[in-house]
Structure formats: structure tokens, C-alpha cells
Design an enzyme around this catalytic site. Structure first.
Site, PDB file in Angstrom:
ATOM      1  N   ASN A 111      26.075  -9.771   2.920  1.00  0.00           N
ATOM      2  CA  ASN A 111      26.588  -8.736   3.424  1.00  0.00           C
ATOM      3  C   ASN A 111      26.299  -7.251   2.431  1.00  0.00           C
ATOM      4  O   ASN A 111      25.661  -6.445   1.908  1.00  0.00           O
ATOM      5  CB  ASN A 111      27.761  -8.759   4.008  1.00  0.00           C
ATOM      6  CG  ASN A 111      27.672  -8.767   5.371  1.00  0.00           C
ATOM      7  OD1 ASN A 111      26.835  -9.469   5.574  1.00  0.00           O
ATOM      8  ND2 ASN A 111      28.943  -9.881   5.291  1.00  0.00           N
ATOM      9  N   THR A 147       5.208  38.806   8.625  1.00  0.00           N
ATOM     10  CA  THR A 147       6.486  38.076   9.092  1.00  0.00           C
ATOM     11  C   THR A 147       5.603  37.902  10.927  1.00  0.00           C
ATOM     12  O   THR A 147       4.716  38.795  11.107  1.00  0.00           O
ATOM     13  CB  THR A 147       7.363  39.389   9.157  1.00  0.00           C
ATOM     14  OG1 THR A 147       6.303  40.452   9.959  1.00  0.00           O
ATOM     15  CG2 THR A 147       7.239  39.125   7.775  1.00  0.00           C
ATOM     16  N   SER A 163     -16.669  15.329  12.141  1.00  0.00           N
ATOM     17  CA  SER A 163     -16.211  15.680  13.161  1.00  0.00           C
ATOM     18  C   SER A 163     -17.810  14.169  13.459  1.00  0.00           C
ATOM     19  O   SER A 163     -19.291  14.827  13.387  1.00  0.00           O
ATOM     20  CB  SER A 163     -16.709  16.884  14.303  1.00  0.00           C
ATOM     21  OG  SER A 163     -17.139  16.515  15.601  1.00  0.00           O
ATOM     22  N   GLU A 215      -3.263  18.542   8.708  1.00  0.00           N
ATOM     23  CA  GLU A 215      -2.957  17.808   9.741  1.00  0.00           C
ATOM     24  C   GLU A 215      -1.807  16.955   9.873  1.00  0.00           C
ATOM     25  O   GLU A 215      -0.951  16.508  10.624  1.00  0.00           O
ATOM     26  CB  GLU A 215      -3.723  17.875  11.431  1.00  0.00           C
ATOM     27  CG  GLU A 215      -4.997  18.961  11.073  1.00  0.00           C
ATOM     28  CD  GLU A 215      -6.352  18.723  12.094  1.00  0.00           C
ATOM     29  OE1 GLU A 215      -6.997  18.567  11.684  1.00  0.00           O
ATOM     30  OE2 GLU A 215      -5.820  19.024  13.029  1.00  0.00           O
ATOM     31  N   GLN A 255      20.795  -4.471  10.580  1.00  0.00           N
ATOM     32  CA  GLN A 255      18.926  -5.282  10.432  1.00  0.00           C
ATOM     33  C   GLN A 255      18.219  -4.217  10.588  1.00  0.00           C
ATOM     34  O   GLN A 255      17.133  -4.385  10.208  1.00  0.00           O
ATOM     35  CB  GLN A 255      19.115  -6.471  10.476  1.00  0.00           C
ATOM     36  CG  GLN A 255      17.645  -6.999   9.646  1.00  0.00           C
ATOM     37  CD  GLN A 255      18.237  -8.298  10.432  1.00  0.00           C
ATOM     38  OE1 GLN A 255      18.539  -8.914   9.803  1.00  0.00           O
ATOM     39  NE2 GLN A 255      17.205  -8.848  11.249  1.00  0.00           N
TER      40      GLN A 255
HETATM   41  N1  ARG Z   1      19.285  -9.927   7.087  1.00  0.00           N
HETATM   42  C1  ARG Z   1      20.275  -9.688   6.996  1.00  0.00           C
HETATM   43  C2  ARG Z   1      20.580  -7.258   7.357  1.00  0.00           C
HETATM   44  O1  ARG Z   1      19.025  -7.990   6.819  1.00  0.00           O
HETATM   45  C3  ARG Z   1      21.103  -9.589   5.885  1.00  0.00           C
HETATM   46  C4  ARG Z   1      22.828  -9.235   6.078  1.00  0.00           C
HETATM   47  C5  ARG Z   1      22.817 -10.402   6.988  1.00  0.00           C
HETATM   48  N2  ARG Z   1      24.531 -11.226   7.643  1.00  0.00           N
HETATM   49  C6  ARG Z   1      25.047 -11.506   8.155  1.00  0.00           C
HETATM   50  N3  ARG Z   1      26.398 -11.953   8.303  1.00  0.00           N
HETATM   51  N4  ARG Z   1      24.143 -11.883   8.895  1.00  0.00           N
HETATM   52  O2  ARG Z   1      20.557  -6.798   7.585  1.00  0.00           O
END
Ligand code: ARG
Length: 463
Positions: free
Chosen positions: A115, A160, A282, A295, A327
Site C-alpha cells: 500500500n 469576439t 485525403s 484536430e 488500482q
Molecule cells: N497493484 C496494487 C495497486 O495498484 C498494489 C497495492 C495492492 N495492495 C493490496 N493491499 N492488495 O493498487
């Protein structure tokens, strides 16, 4: 001992491996491998810190740090085999490290979690993008300043409502975008300063009981300080949203300019000629030269702002701390960043290559009674008329010219006097487009001398 098919990293309590669909929805390696360099930098900093605090031996940390470099060179060299079973970049790297250095690899994850690891990697990745955007914006601004310097005195219509309003200078129009892109750049810098705190060491969510040194890892990774709250550190994706916000506004500016280039390069306007290098043909109409790059730049805001909305909605309603929803942050940001960089580069190329059709611009500048305001101002200044009355008198003269199918300077003095008897020939001095722009010397105005001053100021800033 867990079943062989369960996850090597977290499978201790699992008897069975994941269903194929589970693996498909769960794995992020397909995209988060783009953070390999950041992940390895984070792990190397973490390993060094673990040794310096005595949490692991110097020998183990050295092996980890060396081994991580080997993993990085395998990834860079394209020989690394990414595995969806190992879910993400973090576990892919760690598993390979174990193959290379053996047992010490198992100590790398001490005092951290995926995390804080992913939060750190992603911050480093976004920080790189903020820096890259800054470089691209500077390059684009330089191209615009070069155009502005060449055409500080070229007159063109200012609009404008996309109706001719007053003559302006080409340089002034170019410098308007320099101001916009400068604000975009400053937003990127602001976002960078705010996001530059290190999540590493927040661990899963609560911090850790190991005597880690978060200042050391923060410093090693170029962060200003460690993030002060472990729950916030693993939960925060504001930094990515700020990047997407800044990127969206920048893409909006690019889109407006691209729209102008599309209009200006049309046969009806012919204000600019875009280079062959940034145009396409084209497949059926042999005569066509299309402004496709403009574009596409005009359209990029769609996916970039889309990413901004998507990530905001992913984050909305998530309880603290980490949830797997997060994620879903990366692909949005990766796609937005790739496309922002492409759009900035394409715009820079187009601006460098394009040539203004100076005669067409000047002829267009005189259409649409564009110096009517100059006439009204003259009535105020020279005849001491209240502006409202001058506006009315000028309106009558415009109506007369329009009825006759001529421009204001083509009316005779007699014609003018029939509307207001005190008008004298001095008025013709203000009806030309060059006089008009030259007179607009208020700060920030379109006069060539004012544009040149801004060009000089920006050249110094961008040097
Ligand atoms: N692949 C996970 C993400 O991108 C990494 C973190 C995963 N953490 C967990 N507690 N499963 O968030």
C-alpha cells in the site's frame, strides 16, 4: 504449507489458487510495469534504510540493492518475464529478486506494505510527468515567442463571438497563448510542490513497529519530507487528481488553439499555412491538405478530462485506508500523461513550422469595420464627444458604409460630415489598421511596441 498453486507472496492461508477470471480482474502487471523504475528506486531506498537502522544486515541490504539493479537491467533490456500470477510490479520485482539473491530478498518487505509501496511508486511516476510537462510547456512557449517576435507588427483581425472586432497583432495573439501555457506550467509546479511528500513507511495503513527512518527514505527519493499521517499516506490520490486537473486545463488551452489553427488553415481564412510535416492528405480527394494534428490535439481534452472524471469517481466514497479500487488510478493517469505529452509536442512542432500569411491577415484585419472603435475614440478625444454619443455617431457611419458596400476609410469627408458636422480630415488618421494597433499602448495592449516588450520579458524568463 499452502497449496503450490496459491500465491507465493500472500498465499499462506489459501488452499486454492485464484480462478482465471479472478486473476484477470486482479492483475495490474499489464499496466503497472510502467512503474518498474520507480518501484526499484523505492525498494533500493527502503533496503538502504533497513540496513542503516539495523533492521537488516548490511550484507543482506547490499545483496538486495545489487539484485534490484539486476532486475532493473533485465526489465530495461526486455528479458524480464512478467507474470500475471504475481499480480503487480511490486510482487514481480520481489519474486525475481528472490530468484537472483535468494533468502535475503524475503527481508525486503520488512516494515512496508504494497500500500505504501504503490503510493510511493505512483507519486514518483506522476512527479516525473509533472517535470516532463514543464519541459514540454517551455518548449511550446519558446516556439510561440519566436512566432510572436517575427510577427509583433503583423496586423490581423481580433475576434469576439468569432466576428471581427478590432485589429490586433499576430504577436499579441501568440503571446496570449504564452500566458495561458505559463499558467499551466505554474499549476504543474504547484502540484509538484504539494505532492512531494513520501508515503513510504506508512506500511499497510498504521505505520510499523520497526524503528524505520522515514526521513532517510524520503530524502533518498527526492521528497521534501515523509507524509505525516500513515492513513492519509496510503489513501491519498489527490496528487494524481491535481495532475489530471492541471493536465485537463492545459489540454483545454491546447484545444482552443488547435481549433483556431483548424479555422485559420481553411481555404476560407488562409491565415496560416501549416507545414506538410504536420498535415495529412485525403485518400480520395487529391487536392486536400488536412490539419489532422490540430484536430487530434483539439480532441485530446476528451480523454484527459475523462481520466480526471474517472479517477475522481473511483476515489469518491472510498473509506480509509487502501481499497483495491485504487488500482484503477494508474491507467487513467498513464493514458492522460501520454496524450498530453504527445499533444504538447505536436503543438510545438506545428507552431514552429507554421507560416502566417501576412497579406491575408492584414486584408482580413480591415474587414468588418474593425476600426469603428478607433473612430468613436477619435470623436471622444478630438471632438470631446461623450463616448455614448460617439458610439451612436460611429454606428450611423458604419450603417452608411455598409449600405454602400465600402469600408469606413472609403467614406468621404462629406459623407462623414453629413452625420456629424464637426468631423474633420484628422479622422482618416485613425481608420487604418496599423494606426489602430499602434495606438493600443495600454499595458497588456496589442501595440507592436507592447508585444515586443512582452516578447523580451518572456525570452528572459524562458532563457
Ligand atoms: N497493484 C496494487 C495497486 O495498484 C498494489 C497495492 C495492492 N495492495 C493490496 N493491499 N492488495 O493498487
Amino acid at each position: 504449507m499452502a497449496d503450490k498453486s496459491s500465491n507465493a507472496m500472500w498465499g499462506g492461508r489459501f488452499a486454492d489458487g485464484p480462478d482465471a477470471i479472478m486473476e484477470a480482474i486482479n492483475a495490474s502487471i499489464g499496466f503497472d510495469k510502467r512503474m518498474a523504475a520507480q518501484d526499484i528506486a523505492g525498494s533500493r531506498a527502503h533496503a538502504a534504510m533497513l540496513a542503516s537502522t539495523g533492521i537488516v544486515s548490511d550484507k543482506d541490504a547490499d545483496a538486495m540493492r545489487e539484485g534490484l539493479l539486476t532486475v532493473l537491467s533485465e526489465i530495461d533490456g526486455g528479458t524480464f518475464e512478467f507474470s500475471a500470477a504475481l499480480e503487480d510490479i511490486h510482487m514481480n520485482v520481489e519474486a525475481r529478486l528472490k530468484e537472483i539473491i535468494g533468502a535475503p530478498a524475503g527481508r525486503l518487505h520488512t516494515g512496508r506494505s504494497r500500500n505504501d509501496q504503490v503510493a510511493t511508486d505512483f507519486r514518483l511516476w506522476v512527479r516525473d510527468q509533472l517535470d516532463a510537462a514543464e519541459g514540454a510547456l517551455v518548449a511550446l512557449m519558446r516556439a510561440l515567442v519566436t512566432q510572436a517576435e517575427a510577427g509583433a507588427g503583423w496586423v490581423m483581425p481580433g475576434f469576439t463571438h468569432l466576428q471581427v472586432a478590432q485589429p490586433v497583432t499576430w504577436g499579441h495573439h501568440m503571446m496570449a497563448y504564452v500566458e495561458m501555457f505559463a499558467r499551466d506550467l505554474s499549476r504543474m509546479r504547484d502540484a509538484r510542490a504539494r505532492m512531494n511528500e513520501c508515503p513510504l513507511g506508512a506500511a499497510a495503513l498504521a505505520g510499523t513497529s520497526f524503528p524505520i527512518d522515514r526521513d532517510m527514505t524520503a530524502k533518498a527519493l527526492g521528497f521534501d519530507r515523509p507524509a505525516a499521517n500513515s492513513l492519509d499516506a496510503v489513501s491519498d490520490r489527490d496528487f494524481a487528481l491535481e495532475y489530471l486537473g492541471a493536465a485537463s486545463i492545459c489540454a483545454m488551452h491546447l484545444s482552443r488553439f488547435a481549433e483556431e489553427l483548424v479555422i485559420w488553415s481553411s481555404a476560407q481564412f488562409r491565415f496560416v499555412t501549416l507545414s506538410d510535416r504536420f498535415s495529412t492528405g485525403s485518400s480520395i480527394m487529391p487536392q486536400k491538405k488536412n490539419p489532422d494534428a490540430a484536430e487530434l490535439i483539439r480532441a485530446k481534452i476528451g480523454r484527459i478530462f475523462g481520466a480526471n472524471v474517472a479517477l475522481t469517481l473511483v476515489m469518491k466514497g472510498l473509506p480509509l485506508a487502501y481499497s483495491k479500487d485504487m488500482q484503477e488510478d494508474k491507467e487513467q493517469v498513464f493514458d492522460a500523461a501520454d496524450n498530453l505529452m504527445l499533444a504538447l509536442a505536436a503543438m510545438e512542432g506545428m507552431v514552429r513550422d507554421m507560416s502566417a500569411n501576412v497579406d491575408v491577415l492584414e486584408a482580413a484585419a480591415a474587414t468588418g469595420f474593425s476600426t469603428a472603435t478607433d473612430l468613436a475614440d477619435w470623436l471622444v478625444r478630438v471632438l470631446d464627444m461623450p463616448f455614448r454619443e460617439a458610439h451612436h455617431v460611429t454606428g450611423a457611419l458604419v450603417a452608411m458604409a455598409e449600405a454602400r458596400g465600402v469600408d469606413l476609410p472609403d467614406l468621404s469627408l462629406e459623407d462623414m460630415r453629413s452625420v456629424h458636422k464637426h468631423i474633420h480630415e484628422g479622422v482618416f488618421g485613425v481608420l487604418g489598421v496599423h494606426n489602430s494597433v499602434a495606438s493600443r499602448t495600454s499595458y497588456g495592449g496589442t501595440a507592436p511596441e507592447m508585444v515586443r516588450a512582452q516578447v523580451a520579458r518572456w525570452k528572459e524568463i524562458l532563457a
